[in-house]
Write a protein that holds these residues in place. Structure first.
Motif, short mmCIF file in Angstrom:
data_model
loop_
_atom_site.label_atom_id
_atom_site.label_comp_id
_atom_site.label_asym_id
_atom_site.label_seq_id
_atom_site.Cartn_x
_atom_site.Cartn_y
_atom_site.Cartn_z
N PRO A 42 0.84 -1.38 0.04
CA PRO A 42 -0.01 0.01 -0.14
C PRO A 42 0.95 1.09 0.06
N CYS A 43 1.37 1.55 -1.25
CA CYS A 43 2.41 2.63 -0.99
C CYS A 43 1.76 3.96 -1.57
N GLU A 44 2.34 4.97 -0.88
CA GLU A 44 1.89 6.51 -1.10
C GLU A 44 3.06 7.22 -1.67
N GLY A 45 2.77 7.59 -2.52
CA GLY A 45 3.87 8.59 -3.09
C GLY A 45 5.14 7.88 -3.38
N PHE A 46 6.29 8.35 -2.62
CA PHE A 46 7.69 7.98 -2.92
C PHE A 46 8.11 6.77 -2.28
N LEU A 47 7.24 6.00 -1.52
CA LEU A 47 7.16 5.00 -0.62
C LEU A 47 7.41 3.78 -1.65
N ALA A 48 7.13 3.88 -2.76
CA ALA A 48 7.39 2.85 -3.84
C ALA A 48 8.78 2.55 -4.17
N LEU A 49 9.57 3.48 -3.78
CA LEU A 49 11.08 3.47 -3.97
C LEU A 49 11.75 2.56 -2.90
N SER A 50 11.07 2.54 -1.72
CA SER A 50 11.61 2.08 -0.38
C SER A 50 11.58 0.93 -0.20
N SER A 51 12.85 0.31 -0.54
CA SER A 51 12.88 -1.33 -0.31
C SER A 51 12.61 -1.56 1.18
N LEU A 52 12.97 -0.75 2.08
CA LEU A 52 12.84 -1.13 3.45
C LEU A 52 11.35 -1.13 4.11
N HIS A 53 10.54 -0.33 3.15
CA HIS A 53 9.00 -0.16 3.63
C HIS A 53 8.53 -1.47 3.09
N ILE A 54 8.80 -2.04 1.81
CA ILE A 54 8.43 -3.13 1.19
C ILE A 54 8.59 -4.28 1.97
N LEU A 55 10.04 -4.32 2.34
CA LEU A 55 10.50 -5.58 3.12
C LEU A 55 9.75 -5.64 4.52
N GLN A 56 9.57 -4.51 5.46
CA GLN A 56 8.77 -4.51 6.39
C GLN A 56 7.32 -4.74 6.41
N PHE A 57 6.79 -4.33 5.41
CA PHE A 57 5.40 -4.97 4.80
C PHE A 57 5.28 -6.34 4.73
N LEU A 58 6.23 -6.95 3.98
CA LEU A 58 6.51 -8.40 3.61
C LEU A 58 6.57 -9.04 4.96
N ARG A 59 7.30 -8.53 5.85
CA ARG A 59 7.69 -9.42 7.20
C ARG A 59 6.51 -9.23 7.86
N ASP A 60 5.58 -8.08 8.09
CA ASP A 60 4.37 -8.12 8.56
C ASP A 60 3.17 -8.88 8.20
N ARG A 61 3.05 -9.24 6.77
CA ARG A 61 2.20 -9.84 6.01
C ARG A 61 2.59 -11.38 6.05
N LEU A 62 3.76 -11.60 5.93
CA LEU A 62 4.22 -13.12 5.37
C LEU A 62 4.90 -13.75 6.65
N ARG A 63 5.03 -13.18 7.69
CA ARG A 63 5.96 -13.53 8.70
C ARG A 63 5.94 -15.20 8.92
N ASP A 64 5.03 -15.91 8.77
CA ASP A 64 5.09 -17.42 9.00
C ASP A 64 5.30 -18.16 7.71
N LYS A 65 5.45 -17.40 6.61
CA LYS A 65 5.77 -17.90 5.35
C LYS A 65 7.05 -17.47 4.72
N LEU A 66 8.11 -17.38 5.30
CA LEU A 66 9.29 -16.88 4.98
C LEU A 66 9.95 -17.97 4.07
N GLY A 67 9.61 -19.38 3.94
CA GLY A 67 10.15 -20.19 3.20
C GLY A 67 9.14 -20.49 2.16
N SER A 68 7.93 -19.88 2.09
CA SER A 68 6.96 -19.89 0.77
C SER A 68 7.60 -19.05 -0.30
#
Length: 190
Positions: A42-68
């Motif tokens: 769910p990016c807003e503006g320049f957050l699309a450029l932020s790998s750290l925000h994307i990675l944090q989002f993935l960790r929050d959403r897929l925390r128990d699916k790291l190997g998936s």
């Protein structure tokens, strides 16, 4: 398998249109009885450029699916943050099955996972290939404007090309949505 959608810097309605136009191809039984696990950053503006925000989002959403396995689909400026997030996801132990960049012109794309590019015209396809992009790519013909690739991939016609095969092989004509469908289906079956 999860599909991680990383939009660019544009109106939210374009991403909704992309998902609607592309995922409608999955209503047939080509993926079997499975449902796609689509996660939209769910990016807003320049957050699309932020790998750290994307990675944090993935960790929050897929925390128990790291190997998936995950497949990234990114657009425009979202390609910048998504490719770096894909590398970081792997460093954490995640499994990136493929990375798909839609109109990520000017962005170098390398990784130890399959990479595919979709381009809104032949020039973008050709010039982007110089910066990496792997096999099985797509370019629109006739060319379309940049946002059309994201807004309505089901209406964008073009060519599926694979530079790794014999140049005499005939490219395949299809829509951008059909190309994406074929890629996701292939990675879902592996």
């Amino acid at each position: 398998m999860s599909i991680i959608i990383c939009p660019g810097i544009h109106e939210l309605a374009l991403t909704e249109s992309f998902i609607s136009g592309w995922s409608s191809l999955f209503t047939d039984s080509s993926i079997g009885k499975k449902t796609l696990d689509m996660v939209v950053f769910p990016c807003e503006g320049f957050l699309a450029l932020s790998s750290l925000h994307i990675l944090q989002f993935l960790r929050d959403r897929l925390r128990d699916k790291l190997g998936s396995p995950v497949v990234f689909i990114s657009f425009s400026a979202g390609v910048v943050g998504a490719i770096m997030a894909a590398w970081q996801w792997q460093l954490l132990g995640g499994h990136v099955k493929a990375f798909i960049a839609i109109d990520g012109w000017g962005m170098p794309l390398w990784g130890n996972f399959p990479i595919h590019r979709l381009s809104h015209d032949y020039f973008t396809h050709w010039s982007s290939a110089l910066l990496g992009g792997g096999h099985n790519n797509f370019y629109a013909e006739p060319s379309v404007d940049h946002l059309s690739m994201w807004r309505s991939p089901q209406t964008v016609q073009g060519w599926w090309v694979d530079p790794s095969v014999d140049v005499s092989q005939t490219p395949v004509r299809l829509s951008a949505a059909e190309f994406l469908h074929s890629l996701v289906k292939r990675y879902d079956e592996k």
